[in-house]
Design a protein around this motif. Structure first.
Motif, PDB file in Angstrom:
ATOM      1  N   GLN A   1       0.843  -1.189   0.000  1.00  0.00           N
ATOM      2  CA  GLN A   1       0.000   0.000   0.000  1.00  0.00           C
ATOM      3  C   GLN A   1       0.887   1.251   0.000  1.00  0.00           C
ATOM      4  N   ALA A   2       0.279   2.391  -0.209  1.00  0.00           N
ATOM      5  CA  ALA A   2       1.011   3.657  -0.315  1.00  0.00           C
ATOM      6  C   ALA A   2       1.754   4.016   0.967  1.00  0.00           C
ATOM      7  N   ASP A   3       1.243   3.563   2.125  1.00  0.00           N
ATOM      8  CA  ASP A   3       1.905   3.911   3.388  1.00  0.00           C
ATOM      9  C   ASP A   3       3.219   3.163   3.590  1.00  0.00           C
ATOM     10  N   GLY A   4       3.470   2.121   2.801  1.00  0.00           N
ATOM     11  CA  GLY A   4       4.742   1.400   2.846  1.00  0.00           C
ATOM     12  C   GLY A   4       4.833   0.294   3.881  1.00  0.00           C
ATOM     13  N   VAL A   5       3.898   0.239   4.819  1.00  0.00           N
ATOM     14  CA  VAL A   5       3.954  -0.812   5.840  1.00  0.00           C
ATOM     15  C   VAL A   5       2.766  -1.764   5.790  1.00  0.00           C
ATOM     16  N   THR A   6       1.757  -1.460   4.988  1.00  0.00           N
ATOM     17  CA  THR A   6       0.604  -2.346   4.842  1.00  0.00           C
ATOM     18  C   THR A   6       0.818  -3.207   3.605  1.00  0.00           C
TER      19      THR A   6
ATOM     20  N   VAL B   1       0.328  -5.570   8.607  1.00  0.00           N
ATOM     21  CA  VAL B   1       0.856  -4.227   8.810  1.00  0.00           C
ATOM     22  C   VAL B   1       2.144  -4.373   9.596  1.00  0.00           C
ATOM     23  N   GLY B   2       3.233  -4.001   8.977  1.00  0.00           N
ATOM     24  CA  GLY B   2       4.530  -4.105   9.635  1.00  0.00           C
ATOM     25  C   GLY B   2       5.626  -4.322   8.614  1.00  0.00           C
ATOM     26  N   ILE B   3       6.794  -4.604   9.118  1.00  0.00           N
ATOM     27  CA  ILE B   3       7.953  -4.828   8.265  1.00  0.00           C
ATOM     28  C   ILE B   3       8.129  -6.323   8.087  1.00  0.00           C
ATOM     29  N   LEU B   4       8.214  -6.739   6.836  1.00  0.00           N
ATOM     30  CA  LEU B   4       8.379  -8.161   6.533  1.00  0.00           C
ATOM     31  C   LEU B   4       9.823  -8.593   6.726  1.00  0.00           C
ATOM     32  N   PRO B   5      10.051  -9.879   7.002  1.00  0.00           N
ATOM     33  CA  PRO B   5      11.425 -10.384   7.108  1.00  0.00           C
ATOM     34  C   PRO B   5      12.173 -10.202   5.784  1.00  0.00           C
TER      35      PRO B   5
ATOM     36  N   SER C   1     -10.507 -12.988   4.598  1.00  0.00           N
ATOM     37  CA  SER C   1      -9.068 -12.723   4.560  1.00  0.00           C
ATOM     38  C   SER C   1      -8.473 -12.990   5.935  1.00  0.00           C
ATOM     39  N   PHE C   2      -7.170 -13.107   5.965  1.00  0.00           N
ATOM     40  CA  PHE C   2      -6.442 -13.443   7.188  1.00  0.00           C
ATOM     41  C   PHE C   2      -5.686 -12.205   7.642  1.00  0.00           C
ATOM     42  N   LYS C   3      -5.948 -11.732   8.855  1.00  0.00           N
ATOM     43  CA  LYS C   3      -5.255 -10.574   9.420  1.00  0.00           C
ATOM     44  C   LYS C   3      -4.079 -11.074  10.239  1.00  0.00           C
ATOM     45  N   ALA C   4      -2.872 -10.901   9.714  1.00  0.00           N
ATOM     46  CA  ALA C   4      -1.671 -11.416  10.366  1.00  0.00           C
ATOM     47  C   ALA C   4      -1.117 -10.410  11.367  1.00  0.00           C
ATOM     48  N   GLN C   5      -0.678 -10.935  12.499  1.00  0.00           N
ATOM     49  CA  GLN C   5       0.029 -10.131  13.487  1.00  0.00           C
ATOM     50  C   GLN C   5       1.530 -10.334  13.377  1.00  0.00           C
ATOM     51  N   GLU C   6       1.911 -11.455  12.785  1.00  0.00           N
ATOM     52  CA  GLU C   6       3.328 -11.800  12.657  1.00  0.00           C
ATOM     53  C   GLU C   6       3.502 -12.621  11.382  1.00  0.00           C
ATOM     54  N   VAL C   7       4.575 -12.337  10.655  1.00  0.00           N
ATOM     55  CA  VAL C   7       4.901 -13.096   9.448  1.00  0.00           C
ATOM     56  C   VAL C   7       6.330 -13.599   9.568  1.00  0.00           C
ATOM     57  N   LEU C   8       6.511 -14.894   9.330  1.00  0.00           N
ATOM     58  CA  LEU C   8       7.826 -15.516   9.383  1.00  0.00           C
ATOM     59  C   LEU C   8       8.168 -16.047   8.003  1.00  0.00           C
ATOM     60  N   ALA C   9       9.424 -15.955   7.617  1.00  0.00           N
ATOM     61  CA  ALA C   9       9.879 -16.506   6.348  1.00  0.00           C
ATOM     62  C   ALA C   9      10.909 -17.579   6.636  1.00  0.00           C
ATOM     63  N   LYS C  10      10.980 -18.551   5.725  1.00  0.00           N
ATOM     64  CA  LYS C  10      11.981 -19.600   5.943  1.00  0.00           C
ATOM     65  C   LYS C  10      13.366 -18.988   5.848  1.00  0.00           C
ATOM     66  N   HIS C  11      14.313 -19.575   6.560  1.00  0.00           N
ATOM     67  CA  HIS C  11      15.615 -18.929   6.690  1.00  0.00           C
ATOM     68  C   HIS C  11      16.659 -19.411   5.704  1.00  0.00           C
TER      69      HIS C  11
END
Length: 163
Positions: free
Chosen positions: A67-72, A89-93, A113-123
């Motif tokens: 989105q335009a705000d850069g964090v959504t 809403v936040g900074i992705l890994p 839709s799914f409202k995420a509080q935390e997103v994890l990516a494989k390392h």
């Protein structure tokens, strides 16, 4: 009070205290457990209502929208059988990208839709959470079986040419 009664009272008190501690620990663990579900399980209605749970799979190619705000961020998690839109809403890994494994923790909204509080990516390239790997494998097997059934039905329905 006799010595025997004092010992019995002490034992009963210790057992009661131990029981209270166990109940408190189990309650704390139960409130912090986040169950893992695949997009197919969520599509089938198999997810905890009004509780946090984890959704995992691959980030669908071409689905990341910032989105335009850069964090959504909105993206789609897939297990190759079903897709689920995730809003975060936040900074992705740093390792979060299309076509790679991801796990999001949050709640399912009424709009689906799914409202995420935390997103994890494989390392790294070799790791995926065991539940996500199993869900992707199961979805792939179901997809192969479904395609084989469609091919068999098409072969039966197709009239043979007569010469």
């Amino acid at each position: 009070m006799k010595s025997r009664h004092k010992k019995l009272a002490l034992i009963v008190g210790a057992v009661a205290l131990f029981g209270i501690i166990i109940v408190l620990v189990l309650n704390a663990l139960n409130s912090n457990i986040a169950l893992f579900k695949s997009p197919t399980e969520v599509a089938n209605g198999n997810f905890p209502k009004d509780k946090l749970f984890r959704i995992g799979g691959l980030v669908k190619e071409g689905s990341i929208q910032r989105q335009a705000d850069g964090v959504t961020i909105r993206f789609v998690i897939t297990d190759s059988e079903s897709d689920l839109t995730v809003d975060y809403v936040g900074i992705l890994p740093d390792l979060f990208m299309e076509g790679k494994g991801a796990v999001a923790q949050g709640k399912l909204l009424p709009d689906g839709s799914f409202k995420a509080q935390e997103v994890l990516a494989k390392h790294d390239e070799n790791y995926m959470p065991p539940e996500a790997a199993q869900a992707l494998n199961d979805a792939h097997v179901r997809g192969v079986q479904k395609q084989a059934e469609q091919d068999a039905a098409a072969a039966v329905a197709k009239p043979k040419a007569s010469y």
